[in-house]
Design an enzyme around this catalytic site. Structure first.
Site, PDB file in Angstrom:
ATOM      1  CG  PHE A  18      -1.835   1.212   1.268  1.00 10.02           C
ATOM      2  CD1 PHE A  18      -2.909   1.311   0.394  1.00 10.02           C
ATOM      3  CD2 PHE A  18      -1.627   2.241   2.180  1.00 10.02           C
ATOM      4  CE1 PHE A  18      -3.764   2.403   0.425  1.00 10.02           C
ATOM      5  CE2 PHE A  18      -2.476   3.340   2.229  1.00 10.02           C
ATOM      6  CZ  PHE A  18      -3.553   3.420   1.342  1.00 10.02           C
ATOM      7  CE1 TYR A  20       2.337   7.235   4.727  1.00  9.54           C
ATOM      8  CE2 TYR A  20       2.267   4.867   4.342  1.00  9.54           C
ATOM      9  CZ  TYR A  20       2.811   5.959   4.996  1.00  9.54           C
ATOM     10  OH  TYR A  20       3.821   5.781   5.900  1.00  9.54           O
ATOM     11  N   GLY A  21       2.369   7.806   0.350  1.00 10.20           N
ATOM     12  CA  GLY A  21       3.294   8.937   0.272  1.00 10.20           C
ATOM     13  C   GLY A  21       3.953   8.969  -1.097  1.00 10.20           C
ATOM     14  CB  SER A  22       7.397   9.813  -2.212  1.00 10.26           C
ATOM     15  OG  SER A  22       8.121   8.908  -1.405  1.00 10.26           O
ATOM     16  CD  GLU A  99       9.243   3.536   2.081  1.00 11.87           C
ATOM     17  OE1 GLU A  99       9.062   4.315   3.034  1.00 11.87           O
ATOM     18  OE2 GLU A  99       9.030   3.860   0.894  1.00 11.87           O
TER      19      GLU A  99
END
Length: 229
Positions: A18, A20-22, A99
């Protein structure tokens, strides 16, 4: 029936991640399919410092995390489906470097809902309070917290680009492709950053132009709802 983030379908392994950012616009891995949808009970917040991608140790930037909310807010994003052992292993290596090792995030699993309401389990990366990059809110007041964050964002730069670029691109992506999203924290931060950039239209438009030209598979999935103002 729920799918595991990494499972075997007809002898072919599949991993679901999933974004949700870059990760929405820069994947750096091979994916077979992408689905639009949301996770529930989370908020997107800029409570993590970046000393690599969007800042340095001397001037850290801020990047988005997800944080559990009190209600059932929907946090919209994309599910990237990666197939095949080789592609999965390469994706994992790149994701955990990007990450976890550099970003200070940890991974977890949560439920993903597509637009039809079907559920599946996805892998998602977010912050942990045990990381020295997690800073949390500067104030209980949203306005004061975001004002503090925006001051840190402007002028910060890492090897992936400027921090203000990251904020403006993310806000533009969400507004453009997920009009259902009501992200007060992100949209207020975007407004504050633009104010501190003295509403430099050329810079802001150049950031957004890259979002307008993302992967055709994502464009097909998420038709534009709004144009940049």
């Amino acid at each position: 029936m729920s799918d595991k983030p990494c499972e075997y379908r007809k002898h072919e392994p599949v991993l679901s991640v999933f974004a949700y950012g870059s990760l929405l616009w820069v994947q750096n891995f091979i994916f077979s399919r992408v689905e639009s949808g949301y996770i529930q009970g989370f908020k997107r917040l800029f409570w993590q410092e970046s000393q690599t991608h969007r800042g340095t140790k001397e001037k850290p930037g801020r990047v988005a995390i997800i944080n559990k909310s009190n209600g059932n807010e929907k946090l919209w994003g994309l599910k990237f489906i990666i197939k095949g052992i080789t592609n999965i292993e390469e994706a994992k290596q790149k994701l955990y470097t990007r990450e976890t090792r550099l970003g200070g995030y940890t991974s977890c699993e949560t439920l993903f809902y597509d637009k039809a309401g079907a559920q599946s389990i996805v892998l998602v990366f977010t912050a942990t309070s045990e990381s020295n990059l997690f800073v949390g809110p500067a104030s209980d007041s949203l306005q004061k917290d975001v004002e503090h964050i925006s001051t840190q964002v402007v002028g910060a730069r890492g090897f992936a680009g400027s921090n203000e670029e990251y904020v403006v691109k993310l806000a533009h992506f969400i507004r453009l492709y997920f009009p259902e999203e009501k992200d007060e924290h992100l949209f207020l931060l975007d407004e504050k950053v633009k104010e501190k950039l003295n509403n430099n239209v050329i810079n802001v438009q150049s950031f957004c132009k890259e979002i307008d030209n993302i992967d055709s598979r994502i464009l097909a999935l998420c038709p534009k709802k709004r144009q940049f103002d």
